[in-house]
Design a protein around this motif. Structure first.
Motif, mmCIF file in Angstrom:
data_model
loop_
_atom_site.group_PDB
_atom_site.id
_atom_site.type_symbol
_atom_site.label_atom_id
_atom_site.label_comp_id
_atom_site.label_asym_id
_atom_site.label_seq_id
_atom_site.Cartn_x
_atom_site.Cartn_y
_atom_site.Cartn_z
ATOM 1 N N HIS A 130 0.827 -1.212 0.000
ATOM 2 C CA HIS A 130 0.000 0.000 0.000
ATOM 3 C C HIS A 130 0.861 1.262 0.000
ATOM 4 C CE1 HIS A 130 -3.805 -2.182 0.527
ATOM 5 N NE2 HIS A 130 -3.030 -3.061 1.131
ATOM 6 N N THR A 131 1.953 1.206 0.731
ATOM 7 C CA THR A 131 2.885 2.338 0.710
ATOM 8 C C THR A 131 3.536 2.453 -0.672
ATOM 9 O OG1 THR A 131 3.295 1.953 3.063
ATOM 10 C CG2 THR A 131 4.851 3.390 1.905
ATOM 11 N N GLN A 132 3.837 1.310 -1.271
ATOM 12 C CA GLN A 132 4.379 1.332 -2.639
ATOM 13 C C GLN A 132 3.403 2.032 -3.578
ATOM 14 O OE1 GLN A 132 5.845 -2.529 -4.033
ATOM 15 N NE2 GLN A 132 6.485 -3.090 -1.968
ATOM 16 N N LEU A 133 2.134 1.751 -3.376
ATOM 17 C CA LEU A 133 1.114 2.374 -4.204
ATOM 18 C C LEU A 133 1.067 3.890 -3.974
ATOM 19 C CD1 LEU A 133 -1.202 1.851 -6.221
ATOM 20 C CD2 LEU A 133 -2.735 1.647 -4.254
ATOM 21 N N SER A 134 1.252 4.302 -2.743
ATOM 22 C CA SER A 134 1.226 5.743 -2.469
ATOM 23 C C SER A 134 2.440 6.430 -3.114
ATOM 24 C CB SER A 134 1.156 6.019 -0.968
ATOM 25 O OG SER A 134 2.400 5.773 -0.354
ATOM 26 N N TYR A 135 3.569 5.722 -3.166
ATOM 27 C CA TYR A 135 4.728 6.271 -3.881
ATOM 28 C C TYR A 135 4.416 6.411 -5.376
ATOM 29 C CZ TYR A 135 7.667 5.247 0.247
ATOM 30 O OH TYR A 135 8.224 5.198 1.501
ATOM 31 N N LYS A 137 1.570 6.954 -6.676
ATOM 32 C CA LYS A 137 0.719 8.136 -6.860
ATOM 33 C C LYS A 137 1.555 9.414 -6.846
ATOM 34 C CE LYS A 137 -3.440 6.045 -4.916
ATOM 35 N NZ LYS A 137 -4.350 6.052 -3.749
ATOM 36 N N ASP A 138 2.576 9.444 -5.998
ATOM 37 C CA ASP A 138 3.474 10.607 -5.987
ATOM 38 C C ASP A 138 4.185 10.762 -7.329
ATOM 39 O OD1 ASP A 138 2.763 11.104 -3.373
ATOM 40 O OD2 ASP A 138 4.529 10.126 -2.500
ATOM 41 N N LYS A 141 1.877 12.197 -9.866
ATOM 42 C CA LYS A 141 1.759 13.644 -9.665
ATOM 43 C C LYS A 141 2.949 14.374 -10.288
ATOM 44 C CE LYS A 141 -0.285 13.908 -5.389
ATOM 45 N NZ LYS A 141 -0.127 14.045 -3.919
ATOM 46 N N VAL A 205 -6.075 6.923 -9.904
ATOM 47 C CA VAL A 205 -4.930 7.808 -9.726
ATOM 48 C C VAL A 205 -5.247 9.141 -10.383
ATOM 49 C CG1 VAL A 205 -2.471 8.114 -10.095
ATOM 50 C CG2 VAL A 205 -3.408 5.842 -9.819
#
Ligand SMILES: *[C@@H]1O[C@H](CO)[C@@H](O)[C@H](O)[C@H]1NC(C)=O
Ligand SMILES: *[C@@H]1O[C@H](CO)[C@@H](O)[C@H](O)[C@H]1NC(C)=O
Length: 286
Positions: A130-135, A137-138, A141, A205
């Motif tokens: 899940h943290t990988q996924l948030s990266y 998304k960064d 961006k 995303v």
């Protein structure tokens, strides 16, 4: 302790099997490659987090046959994403967490040795999915800022997404799930994996990737063909002796024992001698 231990032998095994599928990566220009997962795909992510040597491979003899120095890959050489990048004529994609000025036009690699689909698997020692996924998304961006929405969207639509996850959830079931019936636990693992895959593919995303092919949820797949790669779960119950029955046909000399480790079949996770057991054996280089 398990987990990243498997990587050396499994990586070699899968590396041979997966290569023929890589032609899917080719396109007229280059496709970006985004990689999520565990030690099978980790290019050195865990070098940059506060963890233990159980979850790291940044010491010899890791890396010695190809890079000539340890990179953090749980392998003597390249990993599947490296080979795929090469076939796709991309540069090798470094760990997202590696300090430096990343471009991300070629993609990014978020994989972390020991990670699982569940946050609780090896929690505190790895970058969970899940943290990988948030990266990711960064990165999306950043790409939008840098390239503009249109080009960023095109890049994300054309990109190849590789995922290897799940083994660690089963090998290192967190104590809070010990009492779960196995069926429910599997549902939990799959539920989380599905959630992440849906976010990546459909993607919510920032509504970007969603529009690859109209409103169809699985649009990217339909539009772009085979742009996702998932590794199959190896027969974990057979570890440490997951083997290839016909080593010759896959380019290996020995299908029985691990190249680096100790104990029966080299299955003890002591490669490099940095994980509490100093003793290890290394097979001969060809
Ligand atoms: C790293 O982890 C150890 C053990 O969990 C902890 O004691 C230490 O404070 C952490 N260091 C940093 C910089 O976070
Ligand atoms: C994902 O895992 C968490 C535990 O980390 C669990 O509470 C949640 O229900 C799971 N989600 C799905 C969709 O299964």
């Amino acid at each position: 302790m398990a987990t990243p231990s498997l990587s050396l032998s499994i990586t070699l095994l899968l590396g041979g099997l997966l290569l023929p599928t890589t032609s899917a990566v080719h396109s007229d220009k280059h496709s970006a490659l985004f990689t999520f997962g565990d030690s099978l795909y980790d290019p050195g992510t865990n070098n940059y987090i506060n963890t233990t040597t159980d979850f790291q491979a940044n010491f010899l003899p890791y890396g010695e046959s190809f890079f000539t120095c340890p990179t953090g890959r749980f392998s003597d050489g390249r990993l599947i994403p490296d080979f795929i990048a090469e076939y796709a004529k991309l540069p090798l994609i470094p760990a997202y967490l590696k300090p430096g000025d990343h471009q991300f036009e070629y993609g990014a690699n978020f994989a972390s040795g020991g990670a699982g689909a569940l946050v609780e698997s090896h929690q505190g020692f790895v970058i969970d999915l899940h943290t990988q996924l948030s990266y990711f998304k960064d990165v999306v961006k950043l790409l939008r800022q840098k390239l503009g929405d249109k080009v960023a969207k095109q890049l994300l639509c054309n990109a190849v997404y590789l995922i290897s996850i799940g083994g660690n959830d089963y090998l290192a079931r967190s104590s809070i799930y010990q009492s779960y019936p196995i069926g429910e636990y599997v549902e939990l693992v799959f539920g989380n994996l599905s959630t992440v895959i849906k976010v990546i593919t459909r993607s919510r995303v920032h509504g970007l990737v969603d529009s690859c092919a109209g409103s169809d949820a699985w649009g990217i797949y339909e539009e772009g063909g085979r742009k996702f790669g998932f590794v199959n779960m190896p027969p974990l119950g057979c570890l440490p002796n997951t083997r290839t029955q016909t080593p010759g046909s896959t380019g290996f000399k020995d299908g029985t024992s691990a190249c680096c480790g100790s104990g029966p079949l080299g299955g003890v996770y002591s490669c490099g001698g940095m994980r509490g057991i100093e003793e290890y054996e290394l097979c001969e280089q060809s």
